[in-house]
Design an enzyme around this catalytic site. Structure first.
Site, PDB file in Angstrom:
ATOM      1  N   TYR A   1       0.832  -1.090   0.053  1.00 34.70           N
ATOM      2  CA  TYR A   1       0.209  -0.109  -0.005  1.00 34.70           C
ATOM      3  C   TYR A   1       0.857   1.271   0.059  1.00 34.70           C
ATOM      4  O   TYR A   1       0.295   2.284  -0.258  1.00 34.70           O
ATOM      5  CB  TYR A   1      -0.890   0.099   1.088  1.00 34.70           C
ATOM      6  CG  TYR A   1      -2.061  -1.355   1.346  1.00 34.70           C
ATOM      7  CD1 TYR A   1      -2.160  -1.982   0.325  1.00 34.70           C
ATOM      8  CD2 TYR A   1      -2.679  -1.172   2.638  1.00 34.70           C
ATOM      9  CE1 TYR A   1      -3.040  -3.094   0.488  1.00 34.70           C
ATOM     10  CE2 TYR A   1      -3.535  -2.438   2.545  1.00 34.70           C
ATOM     11  CZ  TYR A   1      -3.662  -3.178   1.654  1.00 34.70           C
ATOM     12  OH  TYR A   1      -4.533  -4.132   1.844  1.00 34.70           O
TER      13      TYR A   1
ATOM     14  N   LEU B   1     -17.486  -3.650   1.654  1.00 39.49           N
ATOM     15  CA  LEU B   1     -18.874  -2.584   1.262  1.00 39.49           C
ATOM     16  C   LEU B   1     -18.929  -3.004  -0.438  1.00 39.49           C
ATOM     17  O   LEU B   1     -19.547  -2.131  -1.105  1.00 39.49           O
ATOM     18  CB  LEU B   1     -18.753  -1.405   1.400  1.00 39.49           C
ATOM     19  CG  LEU B   1     -18.256  -1.178   2.873  1.00 39.49           C
ATOM     20  CD1 LEU B   1     -18.271   0.539   3.125  1.00 39.49           C
ATOM     21  CD2 LEU B   1     -19.268  -1.836   3.898  1.00 39.49           C
TER      22      LEU B   1
ATOM     23  N   ILE C   1     -13.013  -4.505   7.732  1.00 42.44           N
ATOM     24  CA  ILE C   1     -12.053  -3.415   7.730  1.00 42.44           C
ATOM     25  C   ILE C   1     -12.336  -2.585   6.636  1.00 42.44           C
ATOM     26  O   ILE C   1     -11.942  -2.286   5.450  1.00 42.44           O
ATOM     27  CB  ILE C   1     -10.664  -3.771   7.656  1.00 42.44           C
ATOM     28  CG1 ILE C   1     -10.617  -4.939   6.395  1.00 42.44           C
ATOM     29  CG2 ILE C   1     -10.070  -4.615   8.928  1.00 42.44           C
ATOM     30  CD1 ILE C   1      -9.016  -5.210   6.107  1.00 42.44           C
TER      31      ILE C   1
ATOM     32  N   ARG D   1     -17.284   9.477   7.712  1.00 40.17           N
ATOM     33  CA  ARG D   1     -17.625   8.176   7.460  1.00 40.17           C
ATOM     34  C   ARG D   1     -16.924   7.076   8.191  1.00 40.17           C
ATOM     35  O   ARG D   1     -17.487   6.252   8.501  1.00 40.17           O
ATOM     36  CB  ARG D   1     -17.263   8.002   5.875  1.00 40.17           C
ATOM     37  CG  ARG D   1     -18.207   6.901   5.379  1.00 40.17           C
ATOM     38  CD  ARG D   1     -18.112   7.210   3.654  1.00 40.17           C
ATOM     39  NE  ARG D   1     -18.451   8.387   3.109  1.00 40.17           N
ATOM     40  CZ  ARG D   1     -17.846   9.186   2.676  1.00 40.17           C
ATOM     41  NH1 ARG D   1     -16.809   8.993   2.017  1.00 40.17           N
ATOM     42  NH2 ARG D   1     -18.520  10.024   1.951  1.00 40.17           N
TER      43      ARG D   1
END
Length: 276
Positions: free
Chosen positions: A50, A190, A228, A236
């Site tokens: 990342y 999500l 996660i 949010r």
């Protein structure tokens, strides 16, 4: 209120809800992690690939929380697999994070073409024996990879972090995890936002006075998944953690589960051999 803890097969436990920082630019990571810790999160998930381990570690260090209060996870990238390479990559990760141990270290992908994940996991086991890692696990491992790993090392991973959302609920893999004692962790929980406007999800959410994201996180929690969600928006991030004061009904769970269509948003672990 803190996140519930999920017991792992090695006697440790992990907060069920954490902040993921996949695709979070380094310049946004420190702020996102700081916002999460301020909101009550005690679990942060990053990875060498990342490019934001340094910022993740800095936010934890500057939070005022003791290191032992934050469950920290990172992942070994594909190009660093192999026993000696893994030991070196681990040292590089903890150096970037500014810590001396990890709560959980994951093999990011099996990379079947390289066939090095067994040697890599043996290095993980050594690091655990040396007290540098509390728990060792994998990510994106399919049943065949898990069986080879366990048969070869005699060690059952504590966690398998996989793509998992209502479109791809991974029933068979979750059932195997349950049989083996592996905790299931969901990335892209999500559906990378693709489900947030779906009328089924918004309908369930509205019936509880919650957001679509909160309903989806709750769906994961009630399936027993570690989850996660990723965000850089402080509001949010806080909202995604406000999921402990309501419960979905069996009908709610079934409605969200009915969205399954086998859509995979990320690569197929059986064929993903990228090491760049």
């Amino acid at each position: 209120m803190g996140a519930p803890l999920v017991a792992l097969n090695d006697g440790n436990s992990i907060p069920q809800v954490g902040l993921g920082v996949w695709q979070t630019p380094p310049e946004d990571t420190e702020r996102a992690v700081a916002a999460a810790l301020a909101a009550g999160y005690r679990h942060v998930d990053t990875a060498a690939a990342y490019g934001n381990e340094e910022q993740t570690g800095r936010a934890i260090a500057q939070s005022g929380l003791d290191r032992s209060q934050v469950y920290l996870v990172t992942k070994l990238w594909n190009s660093e697999q192999g026993y000696d390479a893994t030991l070196a990559a681990f040292e590089a990760s903890v150096d970037r994070l500014g810590v001396d141990y990890l709560d959980l270290y994951l093999i990011h992908w099996p990379v079947p073409e390289k066939n090095l994940f067994v040697d890599t996991f043996r290095a993980f086991a050594r690091l655990r024996e040396d007290g540098r890692i509390r728990s060792i696990g994998v990510s994106n491992f399919e049943p065949e990879h898990l069986r080879v790993l366990i048969d070869s090392t005699g060690i059952v991973p504590a966690v398998n972090q996989i793509e998992l959302h209502p479109l791809l609920p991974q029933r068979e893999l979750r059932e195997l995890h349950a049989q083996l004692g592996i905790a299931t962790e969901a990335w892209s929980p999500l559906g990378q936002g693709s489900l947030l406007a779906h009328p089924t999800v918004t309908g369930v959410a509205e019936s509880h006075g919650k957001t679509a994201a909160q309903a989806l996180i709750r769906w994961h929690m009630q399936l027993g998944n570690i989850v996660i969600p990723k965000s850089v928006n402080p509001q949010r991030i806080e909202s995604n953690f406000d999921v402990f004061d309501f419960e979905l009904s069996e009908q709610d769970m079934a409605s969200i589960s009915s969205l399954e269509d086998a859509s995979r948003l990320g690569p197929d672990p059986k064929t993903f051999n990228f090491t760049g």
